[in-house]
Design a protein around this motif. Structure first.
Motif, PDB file in Angstrom:
ATOM      1  N   PRO A 223       0.766  -1.115  -0.049  1.00 13.44           N
ATOM      2  CA  PRO A 223       0.017   0.093  -0.111  1.00 13.44           C
ATOM      3  C   PRO A 223       0.846   1.168  -0.063  1.00 13.44           C
ATOM      4  N   THR A 224       0.385   2.227  -0.563  1.00 15.81           N
ATOM      5  CA  THR A 224       0.851   3.597  -0.523  1.00 15.81           C
ATOM      6  C   THR A 224      -0.133   4.637  -0.168  1.00 15.81           C
ATOM      7  N   LYS A 225       0.285   5.877   0.181  1.00 20.94           N
ATOM      8  CA  LYS A 225      -0.356   6.844   0.545  1.00 20.94           C
ATOM      9  C   LYS A 225       0.112   8.174  -0.181  1.00 20.94           C
ATOM     10  N   ARG A 226      -0.919   9.053  -0.451  1.00 17.15           N
ATOM     11  CA  ARG A 226      -0.348  10.109  -1.461  1.00 17.15           C
ATOM     12  C   ARG A 226      -0.226  11.469  -0.183  1.00 17.15           C
ATOM     13  N   VAL A 227       0.910  12.073  -0.418  1.00 13.23           N
ATOM     14  CA  VAL A 227       1.407  13.372   0.696  1.00 13.23           C
ATOM     15  C   VAL A 227       1.969  14.415  -0.064  1.00 13.23           C
ATOM     16  N   LYS A 228       1.573  15.304   0.665  1.00 13.65           N
ATOM     17  CA  LYS A 228       2.248  16.618  -0.182  1.00 13.65           C
ATOM     18  C   LYS A 228       3.973  16.602  -0.070  1.00 13.65           C
ATOM     19  N   SER A 229       4.360  16.933  -1.395  1.00 14.51           N
ATOM     20  CA  SER A 229       5.822  16.798  -1.487  1.00 14.51           C
ATOM     21  C   SER A 229       6.464  17.907  -0.836  1.00 14.51           C
ATOM     22  N   ASP A 230       7.912  17.489  -0.438  1.00 16.79           N
ATOM     23  CA  ASP A 230       8.694  18.643   0.216  1.00 16.79           C
ATOM     24  C   ASP A 230       9.213  19.125  -1.313  1.00 16.79           C
ATOM     25  N   ASP A 231       9.532  18.579  -2.364  1.00 19.33           N
ATOM     26  CA  ASP A 231      10.064  18.879  -3.489  1.00 19.33           C
ATOM     27  C   ASP A 231       9.142  19.962  -4.294  1.00 19.33           C
ATOM     28  N   PRO A 232       9.598  21.426  -4.538  1.00 17.72           N
ATOM     29  CA  PRO A 232       9.008  22.299  -5.070  1.00 17.72           C
ATOM     30  C   PRO A 232       8.454  22.104  -6.465  1.00 17.72           C
ATOM     31  N   ASP A 233       9.070  21.204  -7.209  1.00 19.86           N
ATOM     32  CA  ASP A 233       8.655  20.949  -8.482  1.00 19.86           C
ATOM     33  C   ASP A 233       7.364  19.751  -8.438  1.00 19.86           C
ATOM     34  N   LYS A 234       6.928  19.225  -7.544  1.00 21.92           N
ATOM     35  CA  LYS A 234       6.115  18.240  -7.337  1.00 21.92           C
ATOM     36  C   LYS A 234       4.967  18.527  -6.323  1.00 21.92           C
ATOM     37  N   GLU A 235       3.681  18.520  -6.654  1.00 25.65           N
ATOM     38  CA  GLU A 235       2.615  18.878  -5.568  1.00 25.65           C
ATOM     39  C   GLU A 235       2.511  17.809  -4.598  1.00 25.65           C
ATOM     40  N   TYR A 236       2.784  16.370  -4.909  1.00 22.00           N
ATOM     41  CA  TYR A 236       2.234  15.546  -4.152  1.00 22.00           C
ATOM     42  C   TYR A 236       3.285  14.319  -4.573  1.00 22.00           C
ATOM     43  N   GLU A 237       3.635  13.317  -3.633  1.00 20.68           N
ATOM     44  CA  GLU A 237       4.145  12.112  -4.035  1.00 20.68           C
ATOM     45  C   GLU A 237       3.517  10.850  -3.346  1.00 20.68           C
ATOM     46  N   ASP A 238       3.668   9.623  -3.973  1.00 20.50           N
ATOM     47  CA  ASP A 238       2.879   8.499  -3.209  1.00 20.50           C
ATOM     48  C   ASP A 238       4.231   7.731  -2.549  1.00 20.50           C
TER      49      ASP A 238
END
Length: 124
Positions: A88-103
């Motif tokens: 399983p994965t969960k979508r979280v807000k990304s710390d990378d300014p180029d990405k809105e979110y990451e799984d």
């Protein structure tokens, strides 16, 4: 579902795997490895329902699944063989300014493993 492929494409991908990865070398010894894993639709649906339910209870709005390749330990009677597991994965807000979110991995929910594999291995 925009991520589906044709049967012909699936056969092409599997044939390429067979030609380039079907023999496994471990400690100088070669052996054929399994390349197909079977789960019933019922097993997969029950697992997906569990992931969705537990994710929602955690406040995860967009759960997902990663499919990972793995290998079992060699035993006295069996070489190390491939496996797959669903994690399983969960979508979280990304710390990378180029990405809105990451799984990312949701390690609070156990992965699914222990599908059955065809033996001997064969083409799709």
């Amino acid at each position: 579902m925009g991520r589906k492929i044709t049967v012909a494409k699936a056969k092409q991908l599997q044939k390429k795997w067979w030609e380039t990865r079907s023999l496994v070398t471990t400690n100088g010894e070669e052996h054929r490895d399994t390349c197909q894993f079977y789960f019933t639709v019922e097993e997969l649906q029950a697992y997906l329902d569990e992931v969705k339910s537990k994710s929602l209870a955690q406040g995860v709005e967009i759960p997902g699944i990663n499919v990972w390749l793995g290998a079992y330990e060699e035993t006295e009677t069996t070489p190390s063989l491939s496996t797959v597991f669903l994690a399983p994965t969960k979508r979280v807000k990304s710390d990378d300014p180029d990405k809105e979110y990451e799984d990312v991995a949701n390690d609070e929910i156990d992965p699914l493993n222990y599908g059955t594999g065809k033996w001997p291995p064969r083409l799709y």
